[in-house]
Design a protein around this motif. Structure first.
Motif, PDB file in Angstrom:
ATOM      1  N   LEU A 133       0.812  -1.217   0.000  1.00  0.00           N
ATOM      2  CA  LEU A 133       0.000   0.000   0.000  1.00  0.00           C
ATOM      3  C   LEU A 133       0.845   1.267   0.000  1.00  0.00           C
ATOM      4  CD1 LEU A 133      -2.975  -0.911   2.377  1.00  0.00           C
ATOM      5  CD2 LEU A 133      -2.784  -1.184  -0.096  1.00  0.00           C
ATOM      6  N   ASP A 134       2.042   1.202   0.585  1.00  0.00           N
ATOM      7  CA  ASP A 134       2.917   2.372   0.539  1.00  0.00           C
ATOM      8  C   ASP A 134       3.316   2.695  -0.894  1.00  0.00           C
ATOM      9  OD1 ASP A 134       2.900   2.971   3.223  1.00  0.00           O
ATOM     10  OD2 ASP A 134       4.666   1.776   3.682  1.00  0.00           O
ATOM     11  N   ARG A 135       3.673   1.675  -1.659  1.00  0.00           N
ATOM     12  CA  ARG A 135       4.016   1.912  -3.071  1.00  0.00           C
ATOM     13  C   ARG A 135       2.811   2.440  -3.840  1.00  0.00           C
ATOM     14  NH1 ARG A 135       2.729  -1.193  -7.109  1.00  0.00           N
ATOM     15  NH2 ARG A 135       2.567  -3.071  -5.833  1.00  0.00           N
ATOM     16  N   ILE A 136       1.665   1.819  -3.647  1.00  0.00           N
ATOM     17  CA  ILE A 136       0.479   2.154  -4.425  1.00  0.00           C
ATOM     18  C   ILE A 136      -0.031   3.555  -4.123  1.00  0.00           C
ATOM     19  CG2 ILE A 136      -1.953   1.551  -4.800  1.00  0.00           C
ATOM     20  CD1 ILE A 136      -1.124  -1.396  -4.315  1.00  0.00           C
ATOM     21  N   PHE A 137      -0.074   3.927  -2.825  1.00  0.00           N
ATOM     22  CA  PHE A 137      -0.704   5.188  -2.461  1.00  0.00           C
ATOM     23  C   PHE A 137       0.278   6.306  -2.123  1.00  0.00           C
ATOM     24  CE2 PHE A 137      -4.008   1.999  -1.613  1.00  0.00           C
ATOM     25  CZ  PHE A 137      -5.013   2.530  -2.396  1.00  0.00           C
ATOM     26  N   VAL A 138       1.507   5.962  -1.738  1.00  0.00           N
ATOM     27  CA  VAL A 138       2.488   6.999  -1.406  1.00  0.00           C
ATOM     28  C   VAL A 138       3.359   7.307  -2.617  1.00  0.00           C
ATOM     29  CG1 VAL A 138       4.367   7.668   0.118  1.00  0.00           C
ATOM     30  CG2 VAL A 138       2.487   6.265   1.010  1.00  0.00           C
ATOM     31  N   LYS A 139       3.931   6.279  -3.238  1.00  0.00           N
ATOM     32  CA  LYS A 139       4.850   6.498  -4.359  1.00  0.00           C
ATOM     33  C   LYS A 139       4.119   6.711  -5.680  1.00  0.00           C
ATOM     34  CE  LYS A 139       8.544   3.858  -2.162  1.00  0.00           C
ATOM     35  NZ  LYS A 139       9.439   2.669  -2.241  1.00  0.00           N
ATOM     36  N   GLU A 140       3.116   5.859  -5.970  1.00  0.00           N
ATOM     37  CA  GLU A 140       2.379   5.999  -7.228  1.00  0.00           C
ATOM     38  C   GLU A 140       1.264   7.036  -7.075  1.00  0.00           C
ATOM     39  OE1 GLU A 140       3.066   1.410  -8.835  1.00  0.00           O
ATOM     40  OE2 GLU A 140       1.077   2.037  -8.143  1.00  0.00           O
ATOM     41  N   GLY A 141       0.322   6.783  -6.214  1.00  0.00           N
ATOM     42  CA  GLY A 141      -0.748   7.732  -5.923  1.00  0.00           C
ATOM     43  C   GLY A 141      -1.922   7.647  -6.885  1.00  0.00           C
ATOM     44  N   ALA A 142      -3.083   8.057  -6.395  1.00  0.00           N
ATOM     45  CA  ALA A 142      -4.303   8.098  -7.196  1.00  0.00           C
ATOM     46  C   ALA A 142      -5.080   9.359  -6.843  1.00  0.00           C
ATOM     47  CB  ALA A 142      -5.163   6.861  -6.931  1.00  0.00           C
ATOM     48  N   LYS A 143      -5.570  10.049  -7.866  1.00  0.00           N
ATOM     49  CA  LYS A 143      -6.348  11.265  -7.613  1.00  0.00           C
ATOM     50  C   LYS A 143      -7.648  10.939  -6.890  1.00  0.00           C
ATOM     51  CE  LYS A 143      -4.533  13.856 -11.575  1.00  0.00           C
ATOM     52  NZ  LYS A 143      -4.877  14.502 -12.868  1.00  0.00           N
ATOM     53  N   ILE A 144      -8.342   9.906  -7.373  1.00  0.00           N
ATOM     54  CA  ILE A 144      -9.585   9.466  -6.752  1.00  0.00           C
ATOM     55  C   ILE A 144      -9.493   7.978  -6.473  1.00  0.00           C
ATOM     56  CG2 ILE A 144     -12.082   9.190  -6.995  1.00  0.00           C
ATOM     57  CD1 ILE A 144     -12.139  11.567  -8.849  1.00  0.00           C
ATOM     58  N   VAL A 145      -9.880   7.575  -5.287  1.00  0.00           N
ATOM     59  CA  VAL A 145     -10.008   6.164  -4.928  1.00  0.00           C
ATOM     60  C   VAL A 145     -11.492   5.881  -4.733  1.00  0.00           C
ATOM     61  CG1 VAL A 145      -9.512   4.405  -3.201  1.00  0.00           C
ATOM     62  CG2 VAL A 145      -7.719   6.009  -3.902  1.00  0.00           C
ATOM     63  N   ASP A 153      -8.759   0.085   5.408  1.00  0.00           N
ATOM     64  CA  ASP A 153      -7.318   0.324   5.310  1.00  0.00           C
ATOM     65  C   ASP A 153      -6.985   1.188   4.091  1.00  0.00           C
ATOM     66  OD1 ASP A 153      -6.856  -1.193   7.580  1.00  0.00           O
ATOM     67  OD2 ASP A 153      -6.484  -3.047   6.457  1.00  0.00           O
ATOM     68  N   ILE A 154      -7.645   0.915   2.967  1.00  0.00           N
ATOM     69  CA  ILE A 154      -7.421   1.708   1.764  1.00  0.00           C
ATOM     70  C   ILE A 154      -7.859   3.155   1.994  1.00  0.00           C
ATOM     71  CG2 ILE A 154      -8.262   2.107  -0.594  1.00  0.00           C
ATOM     72  CD1 ILE A 154      -8.278  -0.899  -0.997  1.00  0.00           C
ATOM     73  N   ALA A 155      -9.044   3.330   2.568  1.00  0.00           N
ATOM     74  CA  ALA A 155      -9.556   4.685   2.784  1.00  0.00           C
ATOM     75  C   ALA A 155      -8.607   5.504   3.658  1.00  0.00           C
ATOM     76  CB  ALA A 155     -10.950   4.614   3.414  1.00  0.00           C
ATOM     77  N   ARG A 156      -8.069   4.881   4.695  1.00  0.00           N
ATOM     78  CA  ARG A 156      -7.190   5.607   5.615  1.00  0.00           C
ATOM     79  C   ARG A 156      -5.894   6.039   4.943  1.00  0.00           C
ATOM     80  NH1 ARG A 156      -8.262   0.847   9.980  1.00  0.00           N
ATOM     81  NH2 ARG A 156     -10.272   1.574  10.799  1.00  0.00           N
ATOM     82  N   ILE A 157      -5.214   5.102   4.264  1.00  0.00           N
ATOM     83  CA  ILE A 157      -3.913   5.451   3.683  1.00  0.00           C
ATOM     84  C   ILE A 157      -4.077   6.351   2.459  1.00  0.00           C
ATOM     85  CG2 ILE A 157      -3.739   3.375   2.211  1.00  0.00           C
ATOM     86  CD1 ILE A 157      -0.714   3.379   2.873  1.00  0.00           C
ATOM     87  N   ALA A 158      -5.136   6.133   1.686  1.00  0.00           N
ATOM     88  CA  ALA A 158      -5.362   6.984   0.519  1.00  0.00           C
ATOM     89  C   ALA A 158      -5.657   8.415   0.945  1.00  0.00           C
ATOM     90  CB  ALA A 158      -6.498   6.420  -0.322  1.00  0.00           C
ATOM     91  N   LYS A 159      -6.488   8.561   1.957  1.00  0.00           N
ATOM     92  CA  LYS A 159      -6.817   9.898   2.454  1.00  0.00           C
ATOM     93  C   LYS A 159      -5.580  10.598   3.002  1.00  0.00           C
ATOM     94  CE  LYS A 159     -10.078  12.913   3.500  1.00  0.00           C
ATOM     95  NZ  LYS A 159     -10.968  13.503   2.466  1.00  0.00           N
ATOM     96  N   ASP A 160      -4.748   9.859   3.725  1.00  0.00           N
ATOM     97  CA  ASP A 160      -3.535  10.439   4.295  1.00  0.00           C
ATOM     98  C   ASP A 160      -2.557  10.901   3.219  1.00  0.00           C
ATOM     99  OD1 ASP A 160      -4.411  10.085   6.866  1.00  0.00           O
ATOM    100  OD2 ASP A 160      -3.260   8.247   7.234  1.00  0.00           O
ATOM    101  N   ASN A 161      -2.698  10.369   2.016  1.00  0.00           N
ATOM    102  CA  ASN A 161      -1.762  10.703   0.942  1.00  0.00           C
ATOM    103  C   ASN A 161      -2.411  11.511  -0.180  1.00  0.00           C
ATOM    104  OD1 ASN A 161       1.053   9.323   1.385  1.00  0.00           O
ATOM    105  ND2 ASN A 161      -0.499   7.892   2.149  1.00  0.00           N
ATOM    106  N   GLY A 162      -3.478  12.222   0.167  1.00  0.00           N
ATOM    107  CA  GLY A 162      -4.005  13.232  -0.732  1.00  0.00           C
ATOM    108  C   GLY A 162      -4.969  12.762  -1.798  1.00  0.00           C
TER     109      GLY A 162
END
Length: 308
Positions: free
Chosen positions: A134-146, A165-174
């Motif tokens: 999830l760090d790679r997916i949401f911190v390094k790569e990132g998504a505008k909308i999840v 878990d997805i909602a928390r980490i995605a929200k924390d990473n913008g």
């Protein structure tokens, strides 16, 4: 990484992929012997709108190792220009894991649509955060909308935790979080307290909340609209008041949407929608549309909304 840094993906969805079997020529399922087979899920249907219109999309899902059905699904996702990743589970014998089968009679005229789902052994029910970086997916790569859906979230205790878990980490990473409530009584039976608590948390992280009147009532315990008035304007006012109650309960969300539908026949519906950005309203009064396929109409609305 800066939360406002550019994101690799415009849209990311988590889903459980399956097969859909539909009779050709709008025939009833039980008396047909020729069927169209599609790789499908509500969440990937939504993602298709952005993907086909040229936006980068990613799908998080699960597969059965060595399965020709999994091969078919992967080829289909590639044909839709979607990136995907997910664990591969051993089938574990004839009674082990597999992809769900959706048997869909789309209806015709006065014969309404009918869907029978066979989800025994569904591989997507096993998904959890531990299957992904999830760090790679949401911190390094990132998504505008999840985008998250109540259909996938409510599949199992594992998938509801995965969505949290997805909602928390995605929200924390913008990322913006979109949540289509999609209540299904058969999924909620005996799990009402567990799912109500989890759906409320996902909604509290969400920037975009989507649902019909039953979704908001049954998933989030929001009082439904007063649609007792005979006129269309009165009914629309009732829906606006309901969304106002959702706004008050979830003040961190910015966008709220619901569809307005009236069924004339399986081939003809009146469709409209209400959307607000918490300041102004976009109101599309119901207008007649010819229906090619009744199943997935709500997904097409959400897909278009998120693309916009």
């Amino acid at each position: 990484m800066n939360k406002k840094a550019s994101k690799k993906y415009s849209l990311l969805v988590a889903t459980s992929m399956g097969l859909r079997l539909t009779p050709v020529d709008s025939q009833p399922f039980h008396c047909s012997n020729t069927f169209k087979m599609q790789a499908t899920s509500a969440e990937s249907n939504i993602a298709s709108v952005s993907s086909y219109l040229g936006m980068p999309v990613k799908v998080l899902t699960a597969f059965v190792k060595g399965s020709p059905v999994s091969h078919f699904i992967k080829d289909n996702l590639k044909s839709r220009r979607m990136d995907f990743e997910g664990p591969e589970f051993e089938q574990d014998g004839p009674w082990g894991y597999r992809h769900q089968i959706n048997m869909a009679d789309s209806g015709w005229g006065a014969r309404g649509p009918r869907v029978q789902n066979d989800r025994a052994g569904e591989v997507g029910r096993e998904l959890s955060a531990g299957h992904f970086d999830l760090d790679r997916i949401f911190v390094k790569e990132g998504a505008k909308i999840v985008h998250l859906s109540g259909l996938f979230a409510a599949l199992s205790p594992k998938t509801i935790q995965f969505c949290l878990d997805i909602a928390r980490i995605a929200k924390d990473n913008g990322s913006l979080i979109s949540f289509d409530l999609n209540h299904r009584a058969s999924f909620w039976k005996g799990r009402e307290e567990e799912l109500a608590r989890a759906f409320a948390e996902i909604a509290s992280h969400s920037d975009i909340l989507i649902g019909n009147e039953e979704d908001f009532q049954l998933c989030l315990d929001i009082e439904g609209p007063d649609t007792g008035g005979e006129g269309l304007d009165e009914k629309i006012d009732g829906f606006k008041e309901m969304i106002g109650r959702v706004q008050a309960a979830y003040p961190k969300a910015r966008y709220f949407g619901t569809t307005l539908r009236e069924v004339v026949s399986a081939n003809c519906h009146m469709w409209g929608a209400l959307v607000t950005d918490s300041k102004e309203w976009e109101i599309i009064k119901p207008r007649q549309i010819g229906v090619l396929d009744r199943i997935g109409g709500g997904d097409s609305f959400v897909g278009g909304l998120l693309y916009g």
